[in-house]
Design an enzyme around this catalytic site. Structure first.
Site, PDB file in Angstrom:
ATOM      1  N   SER A   1      27.264  12.412   7.989  1.00  8.54           N
ATOM      2  CA  SER A   1      25.880  12.874   8.027  1.00  8.54           C
ATOM      3  C   SER A   1      24.921  11.716   7.685  1.00  8.54           C
ATOM      4  O   SER A   1      24.973  10.668   8.307  1.00  8.54           O
ATOM      5  CB  SER A   1      25.718  14.055   7.066  1.00  8.54           C
ATOM      6  OG  SER A   1      24.456  14.641   7.197  1.00  8.54           O
TER       7      SER A   1
ATOM      8  N   ASP B   1      28.820  17.962  11.980  1.00  5.00           N
ATOM      9  CA  ASP B   1      28.706  17.256  10.698  1.00  5.00           C
ATOM     10  C   ASP B   1      30.075  16.980  10.068  1.00  5.00           C
ATOM     11  O   ASP B   1      30.834  17.895   9.766  1.00  5.00           O
ATOM     12  CB  ASP B   1      27.858  18.107   9.752  1.00  5.00           C
ATOM     13  CG  ASP B   1      27.517  17.398   8.451  1.00  5.00           C
ATOM     14  OD1 ASP B   1      28.080  16.315   8.187  1.00  5.00           O
ATOM     15  OD2 ASP B   1      26.686  17.924   7.701  1.00  5.00           O
TER      16      ASP B   1
END
Length: 466
Positions: A167, A309
């Site tokens: 991320s 993610d």
């Protein structure tokens, strides 16, 4: 220390605190139940004696017996909980003596030390001792904390050349790993980052009269495109020599998470890897990776698969880094918003409450896993719920800490601000928080990585490849 505006000010205050609190007296005494101080002192004296007598073959033989980062337990975190600055002086002296001896043996000429023996020693020592890596967690807009961390580590020459990120951590690491050293210095200037972000905001504002409070996918891509060059992992590594690793998670069931880097996926474009690793499920759409083909043209990589993610399944890919690069020492910049409230800085002393909390957390994790196992068949009839349950289990079962953990001073953060537009003061505050949180860890990082940094430098000078 709390009022310090720079590391030099903080260090001076920490020295004064140790002198007043007894921390310096503790450092000056070898004795402690936490490590084998007798063996460390004996080995230190032996190395000093050999160097003083110019007995270089004997020095090489002694070091050949083994160089270990946790010799006699000297790497234990408990040895960094008493003094605010550093650990036992005998440990610091021992590590420094080994580093000096290694540099000496790399250049000294002696009839009883052949070039082949020298190269063989350093090749084995570098392989056996292991390496350090910086792992940056998922973070949303808390990624600016990572900026402060890497800025401080770089300033003190302690930034590892093996980085991983998921991320927001993947974005920060990629900004470093795609720039040559001179150009990289701009990244460490907060004003440069703010200027680039403001320019992107102005361009987007011209397209959208009313801007939403939360970041949109086109805004994320615009910032990534502005700050990260359009390179593959292999192209970036050839420019910087930094091993950048990006964690991504599968959007579909029956797939496994991936760690993207110049070794496993050399042709994947880093920008697409960042977009995949920042695709928060339910907020941003899953991403198809992009790569260059043998003609240099862009094409979809595994077009039938989409990714999200990386923090969902492998926030801190320690095992994979160990397998790829021989990493056995992990520095973690941890800002994952759903983890921060439940973890604690391992450099603090354990209290009775901390021990009970740790035991309760482990017990709760086992009960959750057992319940999920019992409900496996009923959940299989409801794919969406089953996917959500598997994601929750993946988050719960991950290990979110390393050997040295750098964490924000706050424990709770407004969830609504994790993906929101931040103001200039908020960004600068997060960068400063990252710097300040790193100051108290610098000596621990310096001591625990000194030998591996020395071995890497010597092997590079001798032309010994990884």
């Amino acid at each position: 220390m709390a009022a310090a505006e720079s590391y030099d000010e903080w260090r001076e205050a920490a020295l004064d605190y140790d002198a007043t609190s007894g921390g310096q007296r503790w450092r000056d005494r070898d004795q402690s139940h936490d490590y084998d101080f007798v063996s460390i002192r004996r080995r230190l004296d032996r190395l000093r004696e050999l160097r003083a007598r110019h007995d270089y073959p004997g020095l090489l033989f002694t070091l050949n017996e083994g160089i270990h980062g946790n010799m006699g337990g000297m790497g234990r975190a408990s040895l960094y909980k008493v003094a605010r600055l550093g650990t036992k002086q005998v440990i610091e002296d021992y590590v420094g003596e080994i580093a000096d001896s290694l540099r000496l043996l790399a250049t000294v000429e002696h009839p009883d030390i052949s070039d082949e023996e020298r190269l063989d020693f350093f090749r084995r020592a570098n392989h056996c001792f292991g390496r350090s890596a910086l792992m940056m967690s998922g973070s949303g807009m808390l990624l600016y904390f990572h900026v402060g961390v890497v800025r401080t580590l770089n300033e003190h020459g302690l930034l590892p050349n093996i980085l991983s990120g998921s991320s927001g951590g993947s974005f920060v690491g990629s900004m470093l790993a795609t720039r040559a050293e001179q150009e990289r210095q701009k990244f460490f200037d907060p004003s440069y980052l703010l200027t680039q972000i403001e320019q992107e905001k102005e361009e987007l504002s011209a397209l959208h009269k009313i801007r939403p409070q939360l970041l949109q996918i086109h805004e994320v891509y615009g910032i990534v495109e502005r700050l990260v060059p359009d390179l593959t992992f292999q192209e970036a590594f050839e420019i910087t020599g930094i091993h950048m690793n990006v964690s991504i998670a599968p959007a579909e069931t029956h797939q496994t998470s991936r760690l993207l880097n110049a070794t496993t996926t050399p042709n994947i474009l880093i920008r697409s890897a960042i977009m995949a690793s920042t695709a928060v499920p339910g907020v941003f759409p899953a991403v198809t990776l992009m790569a260059r083909d043998k003609y240099g043209d862009k094409k979809e990589y595994l077009p039938s698969r989409k990714w999200v993610d990386g923090a969902m399944s492998d926030d801190l890919p320690a095992k994979r880094l160990a397998r790829l690069y021989g990493v056995n020492h992990y520095i973690v910049s941890q800002t994952n918003p759903h983890i921060i409230p439940f973890v604690r800085d391992s450099n603090r002393r354990n209290t009775r409450g901390d021990i009970i909390k740790t035991a309760a957390t482990r017990t709760a994790r086992e009960w959750i896993n057992a319940s999920a196992e019992i409900m496996q068949k009923p959940l299989a009839r409801r794919p969406r719920l089953n996917r959500l349950t598997n994601t929750m289990l993946s988050v719960i079962n991950q290990d979110y800490m390393g050997d040295i953990n750098i964490m924000p001073p706050f424990r709770f953060h407004n969830p609504a601000r994790i993906l929101a537009h931040l103001s200039e003061p908020e960004i600068l505050k997060l960068i400063k928080a990252g710097e300040r949180a790193t100051w108290s860890k610098l000596e621990m990082i310096r001591v625990q990585t000194d030998i591996s940094r020395t071995l890497d430098g010597v092997c590079d000078e001798l032309g010994i490849l990884d």
